[in-house]
Write an enzyme that holds these catalytic residues in place. Structure first.
Site, PDB file in Angstrom:
ATOM      1  N   HIS A  17       0.817  -1.225   0.000  1.00  0.00           N
ATOM      2  CA  HIS A  17       0.000   0.000   0.000  1.00  0.00           C
ATOM      3  C   HIS A  17       0.846   1.268   0.000  1.00  0.00           C
ATOM      4  CE1 HIS A  17      -3.942  -1.941   0.337  1.00  0.00           C
ATOM      5  NE2 HIS A  17      -3.251  -2.897   0.934  1.00  0.00           N
ATOM      6  N   HIS A 106       0.164 -14.864   9.347  1.00  0.00           N
ATOM      7  CA  HIS A 106       0.664 -13.807   8.472  1.00  0.00           C
ATOM      8  C   HIS A 106       1.997 -13.297   9.038  1.00  0.00           C
ATOM      9  CE1 HIS A 106       0.436 -10.847   5.338  1.00  0.00           C
ATOM     10  NE2 HIS A 106      -0.804 -11.162   5.038  1.00  0.00           N
ATOM     11  N   ASP A 358      -6.957 -12.783  -2.084  1.00  0.00           N
ATOM     12  CA  ASP A 358      -7.270 -13.965  -2.886  1.00  0.00           C
ATOM     13  C   ASP A 358      -7.701 -15.109  -1.985  1.00  0.00           C
ATOM     14  OD1 ASP A 358      -6.177 -13.517  -5.865  1.00  0.00           O
ATOM     15  OD2 ASP A 358      -4.815 -12.532  -4.474  1.00  0.00           O
TER      16      ASP A 358
END
Length: 394
Positions: A17, A106, A358
């Protein structure tokens, strides 16, 4: 490190980002015709928003060459390429729960432990957005490999969850013996692969895979899969024993891709279950005519009857097609509530992740695998080419 390669050096930059992502390719040969139009198709194959089973993030992902190319020809100087992020939303990651709690499996926690600073997207460079630089560099390398040596690189989705394109059978427990698989290795094209949104060249199996991914998406969950890749027309002699063997370089390149969890080459793990008499690749005279050297490399006089080795023996290419498989885990960011604790470890909490992700990464991972393969092969090719050139001048 954000740089890959020994002779050909590829450095990527950017987070998910931030305003842009891209790469610098150093030591790329001069005098090669290159344009954005040549590179764009592979980048477009990686872009988000391609179908209902990929992230809805809407990015055009248009590549722009910034340096190292003049008049449509490479100069031999560093080639910089940039792709602007247009649909970036750091605010998706600044909500109260996303800011306080690390996402399970993550890189939010490990990146904070390493750098002591949190990127707005949590995992920073671990995002698959980083791979745009790899694909731009890989498209450049692949263009050279095709021009100079006729090398072809094709990858496809070989499994999603428990759905496999070609599974082991009683007759062929080792896939490297299966005639259907061998025919695929010799003839599959990117046109075949791209006929389905899931990028499996078998329409019937692809439909099952697509439905499975859609089911996980609708449940706010995710699923993993595998990508198989073949590299054809590879010259002999590539690979640097003992610590930079060709398969070791490929393994490093593939396992550096986000979400990867496994790598096998040639017969792979199934090859451990058959005897050496069935696994050994017997030498034969090369049925193809031995050609004059092309750019310093000629076709070998020998070939092999089978290719359980995956085109590499002793860490060095033998001229047969290289093929390998890469495992990708289910994407870690899912919409289902997950138990976790705060970054400070002070209290438990329930995380419902926001953002656009996704449900399965393998359809978009196909060009990334191809690109890393191209970078690995070109680095090895330039290293061996330099050795041969130096030997001829002694």
């Amino acid at each position: 490190m954000s740089t890959f390669g020994q002779f050909l050096r590829v450095t990527t930059y950017g987070e998910s980002h931030c305003p842009s992502v891209g790469c610098i390719v150093d030591n790329f040969p001069p005098g090669i015709p290159v344009s954005e139009e040549i590179l764009q198709p592979q980048i477009s194959r990686r872009r988000p928003g391609q179908s209902s089973i990929t992230t809805p993030r809407n990015e055009a992902d248009i590549v722009s060459i910034q340096s190292g190319v003049e008049g449509g020809v490479t100069l031999g100087t560093p080639i910089a390429m940039v792709v602007k992020n247009q649909d970036f939303r750091p605010g998706d990651y600044k909500g109260s729960t996303m800011k306080q709690y690390p996402r399970p499996s993550h890189a939010d926690f490990t990146y904070l432990e390493k750098y002591g600073v949190r990127a707005s997207s949590g995992g920073g460079r671990s995002s698959a957005r980083e791979t745009i630089g790899r694909v731009a560099a890989g498209a450049l390398c692949e263009h050279y490999l095709k021009l100079a040596h006729g090398i072809e690189i094709v990858a496809w989705v070989s499994s999603v969850g428990s759905i496999h394109h070609i599974s082991p059978t009683a007759e062929y427990p080792c896939t490297s013996h299966n005639p259907k698989f061998l025919q695929l290795l010799s003839g599959v094209t990117r046109e075949d692969v791209d006929k389905t949104v899931v990028r499996c060249p078998d329409p019937e199996v692809a439909a099952q895979m697509e439905k499975s991914i859609a089911d996980f998406r609708d449940r706010q969950d995710s699923i993993g899969g595998t990508v198989t890749c073949v590299i054809r027309n590879v010259p002999t002699g590539l690979g640097e024993p003992v610590f930079s063997k060709m398969e070791a370089a490929l393994a490093q390149g593939m396992l550096s891709i986000p979400a990867t969890k496994g790598f096998e080459i040639g017969s792979g793990f199934a090859g451990t279950e058959i005897p050496g008499s069935a696994h050994n690749d017997m030498f034969i005279r090369n049925p193809a005519p031995v050609s004059e050297p092309k750019n310093g490399f000629a076709k070998p006089k020998l070939s092999t009857l089978t290719n359980n080795s995956g085109g590499i023996q002793g860490g060095i290419t033998n001229g047969a097609p290289i093929y390998f498989r890469v495992a990708f885990k289910p994407p870690a960011t899912i919409g289902l509530p997950q138990q976790t604790v705060t970054f400070a470890g002070e209290s438990d909490g329930l995380l419902e992740a926001k953002g656009r992700h996704d449900p399965c990464v393998v359809p978009r991972a196909v060009p990334i695998v191809e690109s890393m393969a191209a970078i690995c092969i070109m680095d090895a090719l330039m290293t061996q080419g330099g050795r041969r050139a130096a030997a001829l001048t002694l």
